[in-house]
Design an enzyme around this catalytic site. Structure first.
Site, mmCIF file in Angstrom:
data_model
loop_
_atom_site.group_PDB
_atom_site.id
_atom_site.type_symbol
_atom_site.label_atom_id
_atom_site.label_comp_id
_atom_site.label_asym_id
_atom_site.label_seq_id
_atom_site.Cartn_x
_atom_site.Cartn_y
_atom_site.Cartn_z
ATOM 1 N N GLY A 50 3.756 -0.255 -28.997
ATOM 2 C CA GLY A 50 4.290 0.136 -27.704
ATOM 3 C C GLY A 50 4.302 -0.987 -26.700
ATOM 4 N N ASP A 110 -7.453 -3.300 -38.208
ATOM 5 C CA ASP A 110 -6.498 -4.306 -37.722
ATOM 6 C C ASP A 110 -7.222 -5.288 -36.797
ATOM 7 O OD1 ASP A 110 -4.123 -5.649 -37.476
ATOM 8 O OD2 ASP A 110 -3.274 -4.312 -35.960
#
Length: 1006
Positions: A702, A822
């Site tokens: 995003g 991540d």
């Protein structure tokens, strides 16, 4: 009858690949195999069509006592088979099984009951992923003699039942997460030969005196167990003990005299404690003793005379204590001594003149003492010496001619003494020397052309001496030369053109000599040069424009010479932290980039320079006054035009913004806000800030906005991407997954090193996440931009520690544990004080959820360069995957390089670091922007990064262990109560402690 047939069919359906020919033991083993993931296909020959499993990989059989010609499975050895999954309890159905070795795999979950394995005498489950408490039932196995559970994640105390083993000889529980104290009841296991409990976070407690009752004990390994108090005298009763290792604890008091009664001991390791008093005499009575390490304590007094009379003494480490007096003359009698490290004490006097004649010394480090006199002429007479380190003493006289014949020598460090005379010609060209450090002495003579033979020389440090003559052109043949410093000498003549051939040179510093001639041209090969210091010499001619093409040069000092001509415009290409061209004879304009007050001092003492800096070129102001009126007319017209344009643009912007806000306001009432902390703002304030002008970043999940609220507080708002070309169904699932993962993870976390999620806002397809704002952005953006020089080493170290503590919280303190999946430098954010927060949990998972999920991920978990190698064949991520990724972040902090780069070829950063270390050494890995005074700390952190990026997951330490190792890098900085300098886990010469370096002298035979 029908019921019987149905039950029989049901039973057979649970046996994998049933076969009429395979016996029952083979069927049990196939069931065990079905519990494992076997990505390497190691058990491919376990075939149901065989009659018995006795020829299968890892399986051994022996004849049974009953039934002639019948063989039964007695051993299952699947060590290092890359197996994943829980321990297969069905193995205990093998009645004759005596030996199980599943070490160095990924066996997970808790250990089930093994009470049916009543024939077992050898159980090795080391280096796996087992969790939970140590099973108390193990002591009920009547035949067990060997138990190794090291390198797992067992927690809790050592069970009291462990005192009941009837015949146990080997007990190894090292490198777990055990707490409590070491139980005194272990002293009841009279059969024990090895007790290995090292590297566990036990509660602070003493060494039980009852350990001295283990009369058969051969190895006692209690390193890093949080031990406190005195070493009990009872340990001197262990007459069969061969290895005593109590290092890296908090032990106090004297070294007991009783230890001199250990008549079978081979090595005694007590380093990194707080032991005081004197070293007891009497160790010379132990003929088996080879190695003594009492380093990094508070020992005082003289070295006992008889310590060098130990018949077979090979290694003696007494460094970083408070020992005084002279080195005993008996040292010359120590015939088998190969390693002597006594640095950082208060030793005085001279070395015996015959020292070195009788022993085949490899390593000698006496640095940082008050030793005087001459260096013994025969220190390398046996032709084996590899390191001679005598820095920071008061040695006098010239170097022995014999050193020039010491062809085994690799490191010679003699800085900060009172040595004089010329250097033996042969010494300059020793083929294996990598470091020649002669700084701050009174050496004379010239640099010999024989230096051409120094094929391995990487550091030549000659500053602060009286060397004279020319720099020989043969120096260009030293192809590995990385640093050449000879400041403050009497060198003369021009720079040899051959210096331009040095492709690996990183630092070239020759200030305050009498060098002359032109500066070198043709220096394109200096692609790694970061510092060029040629100040205070007699150089003439112009500044070479090629200097501006050197890609990493950031320190340039050519001051105090006789340089003429203009400053090349190409120097504007450099990103310089230090720039000094003062006190020359330069003329012409100053390049525009440097024509500012910030660089004023860089150009002083050059009367011919012109530019906009006041006092450097006053006449330029008079010339400009002729056109003063015209200038003001043009400027007035420009100002009026600019104002009109600005007013017009502002009018259109406000109209657009009001329109956008009005459109957004229609739906404000439909937004749903979920808060996770007490808020001082409403969702309406957040929505008002979602302007393009406030965008501060965007990524795969995003766009991120900075929102400044009415109370003056700033927050970061992540707006998850809406549907694009993807199908709505796929988008909704991916978007919801990411949103739920982030909210579920961050909503319940409270930790100073994890970014705070204030709240979430949702409306139809639009989802917003509101975080605390991090003004310094991400570590990746800062580190790999021109602002990277803002991150000095102390700051980088603190960032690594902060991030490690955040990940450790996720792995060890959350229930269930959370895997980030991540970890990368762009997901580590920095606040106004550069404190680090772990962020972006869009793909995070609880460990329970991972265990229940599918075997492969629907999307890649991780980022290029950070993904652990096992992901390629398992498509699974766990805590070990996070640890690998964090290891890459450490390597980024140390090297300053990206995780993937064309410079690496087909390698990633982790592989590149290892290959460069092997080929060229440490100096070629460390970020040249970092101050070399921190190299010792950097080296330790680098080794932690290498450990975390091990290709085998099992070799990677837990995040809790990573935090502990990072804290040990700078104990004085991280613990205000620790004023013990001896706790630093590195020697003066850059040595590493045992858990960083497998080749360290602090190794254990355990």
């Amino acid at each position: 009858m029908h019921l019987f047939i149905s039950l029989l069919l049901l039973l057979l359906s649970h046996i994998p690949t049933p076969s009429l020919s395979l016996n029952q033991e083979g069927l049990y083993l196939l069931t065990a195999k079905s519990h494992f993931d076997d990505p390497s296909n190691s058990l491919s020959d376990w075939n149901s069509r065989d009659s018995t499993p006795c020829n299968w990989t890892g399986i051994s059989c022996s004849p049974t006592a009953t039934g002639a010609g019948t063989d039964a499975v007695t051993s299952v050895n699947l060590s290092e088979f890359n197996l994943f999954g829980p321990f297969p309890e069905v193995l205990c159905r093998l009645d004759n099984l005596t030996f199980i070795d599943l070490s160095y795999n990924s066996i997970n979950s808790t250990l089930p009951s093994l009470l049916l394995c009543n024939s077992l005498f050898h159980l090795d489950l080391s280096q796996n992923l087992l969790t939970g408490s140590l099973p108390s039932f193990l002591s009920s196995l009547p035949s067990l003699t060997y138990l190794d559970l090291s390198g797992n994640n067992f927690t809790g105390p050592i069970p009291g039942s462990f005192s009941l083993f009837p015949s146990l000889q080997i007990l190894s529980l090292t490198s777990n997460l055990l707490n409590g104290t070491i139980p005194a009841s272990l002293g009841k296991v009279s059969t024990l030969r090895q007790l290995n409990l090292s590297y566990n976070p036990f509660s602070h407690g003493p060494i039980p005196a009852e350990i001295g009752n283990l009369s058969s004990l051969e190895v006692l390994w209690l390193t890093d167990c949080n031990l406190v108090g005195h070493i009990p005298d009872s340990l001197g009763n262990l007459s069969k003990l061969q290895n005593l290792d109590l290092s890296t604890n908090f032990l106090t008091g004297d070294i007991p005299q009783s230890l001199t009664r250990l008549s079978s001991v081979i090595q005694i390791e007590l380093y990194i404690n707080s032991l005081s008093g004197t070293i007891p005499s009497g160790f010379s009575n132990i003929s088996t003793l080879l190695r003594i390490d009492f380093a990094m304590n508070h020992l005082e007094g003289a070295i006992p005379d008889d310590i060098f009379e130990i018949e077979n003494l090979e290694s003696l480490h007494l460094y970083q204590n408070q020992l005084n007096g002279s080195i005993p003359a008996t040292i010359s009698k120590s015939k088998k001594l190969v390693e002597l490290r006594l640095f950082a004490n208060q030793l005085t006097g001279s070395l015996p003149p015959d020292f070195g004649w009788n022993s085949s010394l490899l390593y000698l480090d006496l640095s940082d003492n008050k030793l005087s006199g001459a260096i013994p002429a025969g220190v390398c007479d046996r032709g084996t010496l590899m390191e001679l380190l005598l820095i920071d003493n008061q040695f006098t006289g010239s170097l022995p001619e014999g050193l020039g014949k010491c062809r085994t020598l690799r490191r010679l460090r003699l800085a900060n003494n009172q040595l004089s005379g010329p250097i033996p010609d042969d010494l300059w060209g020793l083929p294996h020397v990598s470091l020649l450090e002669l700084v701050n002495n009174s050496f004379t003579g010239s640099i010999s052309p024989q230096i051409s033979g120094a094929a391995n020389l990487s550091k030549l440090l000659l500053s602060d001496n009286q060397f004279s003559g020319n720099i020989p052109s043969e120096i260009g043949m030293v192809s590995n030369l990385y640093e050449f410093s000879a400041d403050n000498n009497r060198l003369t003549g021009p720079l040899p053109a051959a210096l331009g051939d040095l492709t690996d040179v990183f630092r070239l510093s020759l200030s305050n000599n009498s060098l002359s001639g032109d500066l070198l041209r043709g220096i394109q090969s200096w692609t790694k040069l970061t510092e060029l210091t040629l100040s205070d010499n007699g150089f003439t001619g112009t500044i070479p424009s090629e200097l501006g093409d050197l890609p990493v040069l950031n320190y340039l000092d050519l001051s105090g010479n006789k340089l003429t001509g203009e400053i090349p415009l190409q120097l504007q290409n450099l990103k310089l932290n230090h720039f000094n061209l003062s006190e020359n004879q330069l003329s012409g304009p100053i390049p525009p980039f440097y024509a500012s007050e910030a660089y004023r001092d860089s150009f002083l003492g050059n009367p011919g320079l012109c530019g906009d800096l006041p006092d450097l070129c006053p006449s330029s102001r008079d010339h400009a006054s002729d056109h003063h009126g015209v200038f003001w007319l043009i400027r007035s017209i420009f100002i009026v035009t600019a104002l009109v344009l600005i007013i017009g643009i502002a009018w259109f912007y406000l109209r657009y913004r009001n329109f956008k806000k009005a459109k957004l306001g229609m739906d404000k009432s439909k937004w749903t806000l979920t808060s996770f902390h007490k808020l001082g703002f409403s969702e309406y304030e957040i929505l008002d800030c979602l302007d393009e002008d406030n965008v501060i970043g965007s990524g795969a999940s995003g766009r991120v906005y900075k929102a400044v609220l009415s109370n003056g507080e700033a927050v970061a708002v992540k707006k998850l991407w809406g549907p694009s070309n993807k199908s709505a169904e796929n988008y909704d699932k991916a978007s919801n997954d990411a949103f739920e993962a982030e909210v579920t993870t961050l909503g319940k976390i409270r930790h100073k090193n994890i970014v705070k999620l204030w709240c979430s806002c949702t409306h139809k397809d639009c989802k917003l996440l509101v975080y605390e704002y991090m003004p310094n952005g991400s570590l990746g953006d800062l580190l790999h931009s021109s602002k990277g020089r803002l991150l000095d080493w102390p700051m980088r170290y603190k960032i690594a520690l902060d991030a490690a503590e955040g990940l450790s919280y996720l792995h060890h303190d959350c229930v269930p544990p959370i895997v980030h999946r991540d970890v990368k430098s762009n997901n580590i954010l920095l606040d106004e004080e550069f404190r680090a927060r772990v962020a972006d949990f869009g793909v995070a998972k609880a460990v329970e959820a991972i265990g229940k999920g599918p075997k492969s991920m629907s999307v890649i978990a991780g980022s290029c360069g950070y993904i652990a190698p096992e992901y390629a064949y398992t498509l699974r991520v766990n805590e070990k995957s996070d640890i690998y990724s964090f290891g890459v972040v450490i390597l980024e902090l140390v090297t300053g390089k990206l995780p993937v780069d064309p410079e690496f070829g087909e390698k990633d950063l982790a592989k590149w670091v290892c290959s460069i270390l092997d080929q060229k050494g440490l100096d070629h890995v460390i970020d040249p922007k970092l101050d070399s005074c921190y190299n010792e700390e950097i080296c330790k952190v680098l080794n932690i990064g290498i450990l975390c990026t091990s290709s085998l997951p099992i070799n990677r330490p837990s995040m809790r262990r990573v935090v502990k190792m990072l804290l040990e890098v700078c104990p004085d900085d991280n613990d205000n109560n620790n004023n013990n300098k001896s706790k630093k886990a590195e020697t003066k010469d850059g040595k590493l402690p045992p858990y960083y370096d497998n080749n360290s002298e602090h190794s254990s035979i355990a």
